[in-house]
Design a protein around this motif. Sequence first.
Motif, PDB file in Angstrom:
ATOM      1  N   GLN A 108       1.208  -0.868  -0.146  1.00  0.00           N
ATOM      2  CA  GLN A 108      -0.406  -0.216   0.306  1.00  0.00           C
ATOM      3  C   GLN A 108       1.031   1.023  -0.291  1.00  0.00           C
ATOM      4  O   GLN A 108       0.654   2.051  -0.707  1.00  0.00           O
ATOM      5  CB  GLN A 108      -0.857   0.057   1.394  1.00  0.00           C
ATOM      6  N   LEU A 109       2.344   1.477   0.477  1.00  0.00           N
ATOM      7  CA  LEU A 109       3.183   2.363   0.690  1.00  0.00           C
ATOM      8  C   LEU A 109       3.860   2.699  -0.576  1.00  0.00           C
ATOM      9  O   LEU A 109       3.415   3.610  -0.925  1.00  0.00           O
ATOM     10  CB  LEU A 109       3.666   2.290   1.756  1.00  0.00           C
ATOM     11  N   LEU A 110       4.418   1.847  -1.125  1.00  0.00           N
ATOM     12  CA  LEU A 110       5.237   1.506  -1.904  1.00  0.00           C
ATOM     13  C   LEU A 110       4.417   2.236  -3.566  1.00  0.00           C
ATOM     14  O   LEU A 110       4.655   2.870  -3.835  1.00  0.00           O
ATOM     15  CB  LEU A 110       6.071   0.120  -2.548  1.00  0.00           C
ATOM     16  N   PRO A 111       4.135   1.545  -3.820  1.00  0.00           N
ATOM     17  CA  PRO A 111       3.652   2.263  -5.035  1.00  0.00           C
ATOM     18  C   PRO A 111       2.413   3.640  -5.281  1.00  0.00           C
ATOM     19  O   PRO A 111       2.696   4.266  -5.816  1.00  0.00           O
ATOM     20  CB  PRO A 111       1.830   1.625  -5.946  1.00  0.00           C
ATOM     21  N   ARG A 112       1.989   4.224  -4.118  1.00  0.00           N
ATOM     22  CA  ARG A 112       1.329   5.537  -3.836  1.00  0.00           C
ATOM     23  C   ARG A 112       2.457   6.478  -3.659  1.00  0.00           C
ATOM     24  O   ARG A 112       3.025   7.895  -3.897  1.00  0.00           O
ATOM     25  CB  ARG A 112       0.165   6.043  -2.812  1.00  0.00           C
ATOM     26  N   SER A 113       3.540   6.031  -3.052  1.00  0.00           N
ATOM     27  CA  SER A 113       5.439   7.071  -3.254  1.00  0.00           C
ATOM     28  C   SER A 113       5.586   6.539  -3.673  1.00  0.00           C
ATOM     29  O   SER A 113       6.199   7.587  -4.505  1.00  0.00           O
ATOM     30  CB  SER A 113       5.601   5.777  -1.320  1.00  0.00           C
ATOM     31  N   SER A 114       6.024   6.367  -5.105  1.00  0.00           N
ATOM     32  CA  SER A 114       6.929   6.079  -5.845  1.00  0.00           C
ATOM     33  C   SER A 114       6.240   6.706  -7.634  1.00  0.00           C
ATOM     34  O   SER A 114       6.997   8.478  -7.831  1.00  0.00           O
ATOM     35  CB  SER A 114       7.678   4.319  -6.228  1.00  0.00           C
ATOM     36  N   THR A 115       4.460   5.703  -8.572  1.00  0.00           N
ATOM     37  CA  THR A 115       4.043   6.051  -8.993  1.00  0.00           C
ATOM     38  C   THR A 115       3.217   6.966  -8.611  1.00  0.00           C
ATOM     39  O   THR A 115       2.944   7.817  -9.964  1.00  0.00           O
ATOM     40  CB  THR A 115       4.416   5.088 -10.483  1.00  0.00           C
ATOM     41  N   ALA A 116       2.689   7.031  -7.646  1.00  0.00           N
ATOM     42  CA  ALA A 116       1.468   7.899  -7.475  1.00  0.00           C
ATOM     43  C   ALA A 116       0.118   7.098  -7.497  1.00  0.00           C
ATOM     44  O   ALA A 116      -0.485   7.261  -8.219  1.00  0.00           O
ATOM     45  CB  ALA A 116       1.549   8.646  -7.678  1.00  0.00           C
ATOM     46  N   GLU A 117       0.717   5.652  -7.872  1.00  0.00           N
ATOM     47  CA  GLU A 117      -0.522   4.792  -8.661  1.00  0.00           C
ATOM     48  C   GLU A 117      -1.497   4.490  -7.076  1.00  0.00           C
ATOM     49  O   GLU A 117      -0.702   3.955  -6.212  1.00  0.00           O
ATOM     50  CB  GLU A 117       0.044   3.622  -9.370  1.00  0.00           C
ATOM     51  N   ARG A 118      -2.371   4.079  -7.286  1.00  0.00           N
ATOM     52  CA  ARG A 118      -2.886   3.060  -6.186  1.00  0.00           C
ATOM     53  C   ARG A 118      -2.306   1.871  -6.394  1.00  0.00           C
ATOM     54  O   ARG A 118      -2.045   1.183  -5.039  1.00  0.00           O
ATOM     55  CB  ARG A 118      -4.119   2.969  -6.562  1.00  0.00           C
ATOM     56  N   MET A 119      -1.906   1.369  -7.344  1.00  0.00           N
ATOM     57  CA  MET A 119      -1.204  -0.522  -7.358  1.00  0.00           C
ATOM     58  C   MET A 119      -0.715   0.093  -8.300  1.00  0.00           C
ATOM     59  O   MET A 119      -1.063   0.172  -9.622  1.00  0.00           O
ATOM     60  CB  MET A 119      -2.149  -1.329  -7.222  1.00  0.00           C
ATOM     61  N   ASN A 120       0.984  -0.434  -8.740  1.00  0.00           N
ATOM     62  CA  ASN A 120       1.684  -0.541  -9.876  1.00  0.00           C
ATOM     63  C   ASN A 120       1.195  -1.937 -10.768  1.00  0.00           C
ATOM     64  O   ASN A 120       0.610  -2.525 -10.143  1.00  0.00           O
ATOM     65  CB  ASN A 120       3.068  -1.136  -9.099  1.00  0.00           C
ATOM     66  N   PRO A 121       1.485  -1.321 -11.624  1.00  0.00           N
ATOM     67  CA  PRO A 121       0.775  -2.374 -13.076  1.00  0.00           C
ATOM     68  C   PRO A 121       0.924  -4.432 -12.628  1.00  0.00           C
ATOM     69  O   PRO A 121       0.606  -4.870 -12.577  1.00  0.00           O
ATOM     70  CB  PRO A 121       0.820  -2.228 -13.848  1.00  0.00           C
ATOM     71  N   TYR A 122       2.333  -4.370 -12.226  1.00  0.00           N
ATOM     72  CA  TYR A 122       2.368  -5.465 -11.642  1.00  0.00           C
ATOM     73  C   TYR A 122       3.503  -5.671 -10.714  1.00  0.00           C
ATOM     74  O   TYR A 122       4.276  -4.908 -10.757  1.00  0.00           O
ATOM     75  CB  TYR A 122       3.230  -6.456 -12.870  1.00  0.00           C
ATOM     76  N   THR A 123       3.284  -7.388 -10.489  1.00  0.00           N
ATOM     77  CA  THR A 123       3.665  -7.718  -8.659  1.00  0.00           C
ATOM     78  C   THR A 123       4.326  -8.456  -8.847  1.00  0.00           C
ATOM     79  O   THR A 123       2.934  -9.526  -8.916  1.00  0.00           O
ATOM     80  CB  THR A 123       3.111  -7.415  -7.334  1.00  0.00           C
ATOM     81  N   SER A 124       5.174  -9.193  -9.349  1.00  0.00           N
ATOM     82  CA  SER A 124       5.309 -11.031  -8.701  1.00  0.00           C
ATOM     83  C   SER A 124       6.409 -11.268  -7.610  1.00  0.00           C
ATOM     84  O   SER A 124       6.819 -10.480  -7.268  1.00  0.00           O
ATOM     85  CB  SER A 124       6.429 -11.114 -10.402  1.00  0.00           C
TER      86      SER A 124
END
Lengths: 492, 207, 250
Positions: free
Chosen positions: A272-288
Motif C-alpha cells: 500500500q505504501l510503495l506504489p503511491r509513494s513511487s509512481t503515485a498509483e493506487r497499485m503498480n501494474p505488476y507485482t510478482s
Amino acid sequence: MSTFLGTPSLPAGTGNLRGAQSFPAAARKALGDSQLRANLGAATATIRAKRSAAVAEVPDWEQLRAAGSALKATALQRLPELLAQFEANVIARGGTVHWARDAAEANRIATELIRATGSTEVVKVKSMATQEIGLNEYLAEHGITAYETDLAELIVQLGHDTPSHFLVPAIHRNRAEIREIFLREMPGVDPAITDDPRVLATAARTYLRQKFLTAKVAISGANFGVAETGTLAVVESEGNGRMCLTLPETLITVLGIEKLVPAFTDLEVFLQLLPRSSTAERMNPYTSMWTGVHPGDGPQRVHVILLDNGRTRVLADETGRAALHCIRCSACLNVCPVYERVGGHAYGSVYPGPIGAILSPQLTGVTGRDDPNASLPYASTLCGACFDACPVRIDIPGILVHLRAAEVDARRGGLPGPQDLAMKAASAVMASPSRFAAAERVTKLGRLLGRMRGRITALPYPGSKWTTSRDLPMPPAETFRQWWSRTHDGSR
Amino acid sequence: MGSDARAEILARIRAAGSIAPVPIPRDYDHAPRSGPGDAERFATMVADYRAQVHRTTESGIADLVTALLPPGATVVAPADLPESWRPRTTLVLDGDPRPLSVTELDAADAVLTGCRLGIAATGTLVLDAGPAQGRRALTLVPDHHICVVRAADIVDTVPQAFRALDPSRPLTFVSGPSATSDIELNRVEGVHGPRTLDVILVGPAFG
Amino acid sequence: MRIALFATCLADALFPAAATATVRLLERLGHDVVFPAGQTCCGQMHVNTGYLAEAVPLVRNHVAAFEGEAWDAAVAPSGSCVGSVRHQHAMVARRAGDDGLAVRAEAVAARTYELSELLVDVLAVTDVGAYYPHRVTYHPTCHSLRMLRVGDKPLRLLRAVRGLTLLELPAAESCCGFGGTFALKNSDVSTAMLADKMSTVQRSGAEVCTAGDSSCLMHIGRGLSRLRSGIRTVHLAEILAATETGATRI
C-alpha cells in the motif's frame, strides 16, 4: 586513514557508492546544465502533485507509515534469525542461497552461476543492488552481456550514461533526448520514430521482445524477501520484470540483507505504501511473487545472493541504521529542493537524493575531509520535505544532523579548521549574555562599512559565498536589547 | 567460501550490537468497508487504469469473450478453462496435450483466464496459478489478456487479499495493462506485458 | 497573560523590528511581556552544522533563562528557533549525557510557542486589530511548516488584517535555500533555490513578502535587494503590529 562513521571493525561497502568529487563541486556542474534543470523540474513537479493526490485518498496513511517503519525496525532487530529462516525456506522450495560479504564477492558468485549455464547473455530487471555492486561492468569484463530491460534503465544503458533516480534512472532525459538516443544506439530502430512516449515505449518493446523470448538467464533484485515463507517480491510497471522472472530457465536475484520482512502478510503494508509513494498509483501494474522453484512454472533454477556490502556497518549505528528501512520508492528525491536543482549524478553514488545523502556515507564510511561522501550529509537545507514524504518515516533530517555531528566529533583532537574555530568562538560568545551583548556592539562595524552605499554587496571569502547573490543585512541602529532597556527600563 | 561468508555476515550483524524490539502498530484498516467486496468500486478502479470492464452473468461469458475478439482470432487458455467460458473461435489449451512454447504464446491473439481474487481499493487482479489461471507465462506473452473475475471473489482491501492468498503459489498482481512512467514521469500504457486488458466481471446481478 | 519574549539572536542583533513588533503587538492585546535578560541564542546553527558539543552551553543558558514560573508562556518570532527548542534541545542534552538538562529543556519547550501558535492556539485570537494596506504574499518557512506544523495559522492572522491584500505565492512550500551554513557550504545550490523563490515572489504580484522567520526573510530579502526588485521582506510580527494610527512602514 581514520574511519569516521560506524564501527571501524565492520567493513565498508564497495562498488558504485562514491563519486569523484565533492557534492558542491558536482552540483555546480549540474546547475550549469539548463536542460537538466528543466527536465528535472518538470518531472518532479508532475510526480509531486500526483503523489499528494494518491496519498490523500488513503485515510489510514499515517497508520500504514507507522506500521511500515516498525516492521522495518523489527526486521533489523531480528535480522540473524530472519536471514536463517529465509534461507531455509528458499532451500526447502528448491532454491539456492549464496552469501556475499561485498560487491566483489557478489559479482564473482553471479558470474560463476551464469557461466555454469553456458550462456553469455543475461536479461536484467532494474535493481539498485546490482547497480550498487557494478554487476553489469563486471560481467562485461568477463565476456557476458547484460541487457537492461526497464525502459529508463535501457535509456541509460544505450546512452552510455549512469542512473540518476531509483525509479526513473533516466529522469534527467526528456522525450526528445530519449528519441535521439534510440535513433543513435538502438539496433533496428525505425528511423521515422517520433518523441511520443507511446511510440518510444513501443520501440523498446520491439527491441527487447526477442531477448525476452530467448534469454536463458535473468538477473533481478527484489523489493522484499519474506522470512517466514522464503518468498521474493518484485514490484514493477512495464512487464519486463515478469518477462525476466518467468521466461528464462535460470533466475539469479541479488538481495540486500535489509530487504527482509518477517511475515507474508506484512507485505499488505508495503504494497500500500510503495506504489503511491513511487509512481503515485493506487497499485503498480505488476507485482510478482515467487517462492523457490515452482515446478512447471517459471525458472527451474532459482538462486538468491544475500548481500552485505556495508549494510552491517550501517546497522551498527543506533541512529543511522534507520537508513536501512528504505524501500527505494524515491519519494524523498521527488520532493527534495536540492535534488530537484542538481539531479542524481551530483551525489556520486547510485543512491542519490536525501536517502543517498544518509545511506552512501554510512555504507562506505568516510575516510577523511577530502572523501567526496563526507560532503553528502551537508547537501540539504534540512527543510524536512523528505521526512514528510517518506512512507516508512525515516527521519532523514535527523540522521543528516547526526552524521554531521559524527564527522565533527571524529575531527576533534586534530588541528581545528576555520569552521571549527568559528563555531567554538560563537559558542563561547553566545553562552554568555554579557559577551553576546558586547559582540552585538562590535557588529556595528559592519554598519560603518556599509554606510557609504546603504547596502553591503561584496565580502571577502568565505563571506563571498553569501554576497555572490545576496546583499549583506545592515546591522540596525539599535539592537533589540538596547530598545528594550530604553523603552522598558526597570523591568527584567 | 559460501559458508565462510554466511558465518561472517551473521557475525557482523551480531557485532553491530543488539537492538531493542519495537511494537508494531496494526491499527491500519484491515476490515472490509461494507460487507462483501464492492464490485462497483473494483470496476471503477480497474477502468481508471484504462482496462476495459465488462459485466455479465456466468452464462454470458462465452458470448462476451467472442465479441471481444476479432474474427478468426487464436486464443490461448489454461487446460482447465471451464467449458462454459469457451469462445467460438480458435482455442488452444496450454498443457493439453503439451505446454505451449513461448513462440506459440507470442503468436496468439489473446489469452483467456480466471483469477484468484480482485481487490476493490486498488483495482487489482491477483492470479495464483490456481483453477482456470494456468502458469505465469500464459498471461504474460500474449498481447491481450481477458480475465474473468467473479464478484464474489472481490475483496475490499489489500490486507484482506493478503489474508486470502497462499504464498507458496506463484503470485501475480495485475493492475491495468502494462505501463511505464519512465518518460518524464508521465504514465503511458503499453510496454512489455499485455497492452490490452479486458476484465469480465461476473455476477448474478449483471444479467 | 504574562509572556516571556525569546527575541532570538538574529532578531536581537540584526532584525530588532521583528522582536519590537512582537512586544508592541502582545502589549496592545493586553498582555504583560517580559524579556529574560539572560537569553542569547538557541544553538540551532551549531546543532545543524554538527557542533552538538558546542551547542550544550547554549542549551544550558537558554534553559536557565526561560525556566521557572515567572511567566505563563514563552514566545519567539521564529519558527526555526522554536523548532530548535522543541525538537533539538533535549536531544543535545541527552547526547551529552546530561539527562537532567534534557528534562528541564523539555519543560521549557512545552510552553515555548512560535508567534502564530501563541496567538491562535494559546490566546485564541486571529483578528489582532492590525491595519496594513499593502499587497502581501506569505512564505511558509520550512521549520514552521514541517517542524512546528503551524499550518494555516499565519494565513488566518493575515486574512484578518484590514487593508491587506493577500496574494498566493506559487510553490509556496518550497524551501528558499537558506539552511543556515548550507547557504555557504552549498552556495551554488542555495543561490539556485533562492532564484526560484524570488521569481515566485515576483510573480505573486506582491509588494511585501512576509514570513515567520527572520533568517529566511534575510535570505529572500537580501536577494531581492540585490535584484533591486522593489519588493520588501517584512516579518509577520511587524504586519500584525501595524495599526491605522501607528506606523505602517514597509
